[in-house]
Motif scaffolding. Sequence first.
Motif, PDB file in Angstrom:
ATOM      1  N   PRO A  41      18.690  59.466  59.758  1.00 47.88           N
ATOM      2  CA  PRO A  41      17.303  58.989  59.873  1.00 47.88           C
ATOM      3  C   PRO A  41      17.021  57.742  59.034  1.00 47.88           C
ATOM      4  CG  PRO A  41      17.348  61.364  59.509  1.00 47.88           C
ATOM      5  CD  PRO A  41      18.744  60.856  59.272  1.00 47.88           C
ATOM      6  N   CYS A  50      27.401  54.299  50.841  1.00 50.56           N
ATOM      7  CA  CYS A  50      28.221  55.263  50.111  1.00 50.56           C
ATOM      8  C   CYS A  50      29.617  55.433  50.723  1.00 50.56           C
ATOM      9  CB  CYS A  50      27.495  56.602  50.001  1.00 50.56           C
ATOM     10  SG  CYS A  50      27.272  57.445  51.555  1.00 50.56           S
ATOM     11  N   TRP A  65      16.293  66.848  48.505  1.00 54.85           N
ATOM     12  CA  TRP A  65      15.900  68.070  49.210  1.00 54.85           C
ATOM     13  C   TRP A  65      16.717  68.331  50.480  1.00 54.85           C
ATOM     14  CZ3 TRP A  65      13.040  63.610  48.926  1.00 54.85           C
ATOM     15  CH2 TRP A  65      12.860  62.909  50.106  1.00 54.85           C
TER      16      TRP A  65
HETATM   17  C1  HEM Z   1      16.532  59.903  55.377  1.00 52.53           C
HETATM   18  C2  HEM Z   1      20.457  62.729  55.660  1.00 52.53           C
HETATM   19  C3  HEM Z   1      22.876  59.644  52.806  1.00 52.53           C
HETATM   20  C4  HEM Z   1      18.977  56.818  52.560  1.00 52.53           C
HETATM   21  C5  HEM Z   1      17.383  60.966  55.644  1.00 52.53           C
HETATM   22  C6  HEM Z   1      16.977  62.199  56.276  1.00 52.53           C
HETATM   23  C7  HEM Z   1      18.063  62.986  56.373  1.00 52.53           C
HETATM   24  C8  HEM Z   1      19.166  62.267  55.773  1.00 52.53           C
HETATM   25  C9  HEM Z   1      18.158  64.384  56.964  1.00 52.53           C
HETATM   26  C10 HEM Z   1      15.563  62.554  56.710  1.00 52.53           C
HETATM   27  C11 HEM Z   1      14.900  63.178  55.495  1.00 52.53           C
HETATM   28  C12 HEM Z   1      13.459  63.517  55.672  1.00 52.53           C
HETATM   29  O1  HEM Z   1      12.792  62.964  56.547  1.00 52.53           O
HETATM   30  O2  HEM Z   1      12.968  64.365  54.876  1.00 52.53           O
HETATM   31  C13 HEM Z   1      21.466  62.134  54.934  1.00 52.53           C
HETATM   32  C14 HEM Z   1      22.807  62.670  54.768  1.00 52.53           C
HETATM   33  C15 HEM Z   1      23.482  61.783  53.976  1.00 52.53           C
HETATM   34  C16 HEM Z   1      22.569  60.703  53.636  1.00 52.53           C
HETATM   35  C17 HEM Z   1      23.317  63.964  55.382  1.00 52.53           C
HETATM   36  C18 HEM Z   1      24.915  61.824  53.503  1.00 52.53           C
HETATM   37  C19 HEM Z   1      25.903  62.119  54.303  1.00 52.53           C
HETATM   38  C20 HEM Z   1      22.019  58.641  52.447  1.00 52.53           C
HETATM   39  C21 HEM Z   1      22.309  57.582  51.507  1.00 52.53           C
HETATM   40  C22 HEM Z   1      21.194  56.800  51.439  1.00 52.53           C
HETATM   41  C23 HEM Z   1      20.215  57.349  52.327  1.00 52.53           C
HETATM   42  C24 HEM Z   1      23.638  57.425  50.758  1.00 52.53           C
HETATM   43  C25 HEM Z   1      20.940  55.572  50.618  1.00 52.53           C
HETATM   44  C26 HEM Z   1      21.835  54.712  50.250  1.00 52.53           C
HETATM   45  C27 HEM Z   1      17.989  57.399  53.317  1.00 52.53           C
HETATM   46  C28 HEM Z   1      16.661  56.859  53.457  1.00 52.53           C
HETATM   47  C29 HEM Z   1      15.947  57.752  54.259  1.00 52.53           C
HETATM   48  C30 HEM Z   1      16.864  58.816  54.609  1.00 52.53           C
HETATM   49  C31 HEM Z   1      16.142  55.574  52.834  1.00 52.53           C
HETATM   50  C32 HEM Z   1      14.478  57.664  54.652  1.00 52.53           C
HETATM   51  C33 HEM Z   1      14.292  57.122  56.022  1.00 52.53           C
HETATM   52  C34 HEM Z   1      12.828  57.087  56.389  1.00 52.53           C
HETATM   53  O3  HEM Z   1      12.158  58.140  56.279  1.00 52.53           O
HETATM   54  O4  HEM Z   1      12.374  56.037  56.768  1.00 52.53           O
HETATM   55  N1  HEM Z   1      18.716  61.041  55.339  1.00 52.53           N
HETATM   56  N2  HEM Z   1      21.358  60.948  54.246  1.00 52.53           N
HETATM   57  N3  HEM Z   1      20.740  58.471  52.924  1.00 52.53           N
HETATM   58  N4  HEM Z   1      18.095  58.560  54.041  1.00 52.53           N
HETATM   59 FE1  HEM Z   1      19.713  59.736  54.150  1.00 52.53          FE
END
Ligand code: HEM
Length: 86
Positions: A41, A50, A65
């Motif tokens: 997302p 990463c 979370w």
């Molecule tokens: C949003 C999963 C790694 C940056 C999300 C969301 C999920 C997710 C499920 C939605 C969360 C929500 O709406 O409550 C994952 C998984 C990861 C991962 C499984 C690792 C395998 C990362 C990393 C970063 C990142 C390393 C930053 C460098 C973000 C950002 C959002 C996000 C900025 C917000 C997007 C938005 O709402 O506009 N991620 N993520 N994520 N993730 Fe990750």
Amino acid sequence: GFTSLQRVTPSELKKHNTPEDAWSSFNGKVYNITPYLSFHPGGQKELMRCAGRDGSKLFALTHSWVNLDYMLDGCMIGFMVPEPSQ
Ligand code: HEM
């Protein structure tokens, strides 16, 4: 089914840093994040930050979370281990 898990050193992890072949470690567990890239997302670019490295801190900063272990269960490769000593 049973999948054999690998022992991954930091130098091995570093080799997998392209979108086609991206591994990342979170809290000592190594995952192939390539299949998840287009579903993240937060976008591919953010997730690729990463690739080839430990993503624990970035992950904790952005969404502590989220249940990563559950989401990427089928993408687990193994565990981080230290470089072998000479
Ligand atoms: C949003 C999963 C790694 C940056 C999300 C969301 C999920 C997710 C499920 C939605 C969360 C929500 O709406 O409550 C994952 C998984 C990861 C991962 C499984 C690792 C395998 C990362 C990393 C970063 C990142 C390393 C930053 C460098 C973000 C950002 C959002 C996000 C900025 C917000 C997007 C938005 O709402 O506009 N991620 N993520 N994520 N993730 Fe990750």
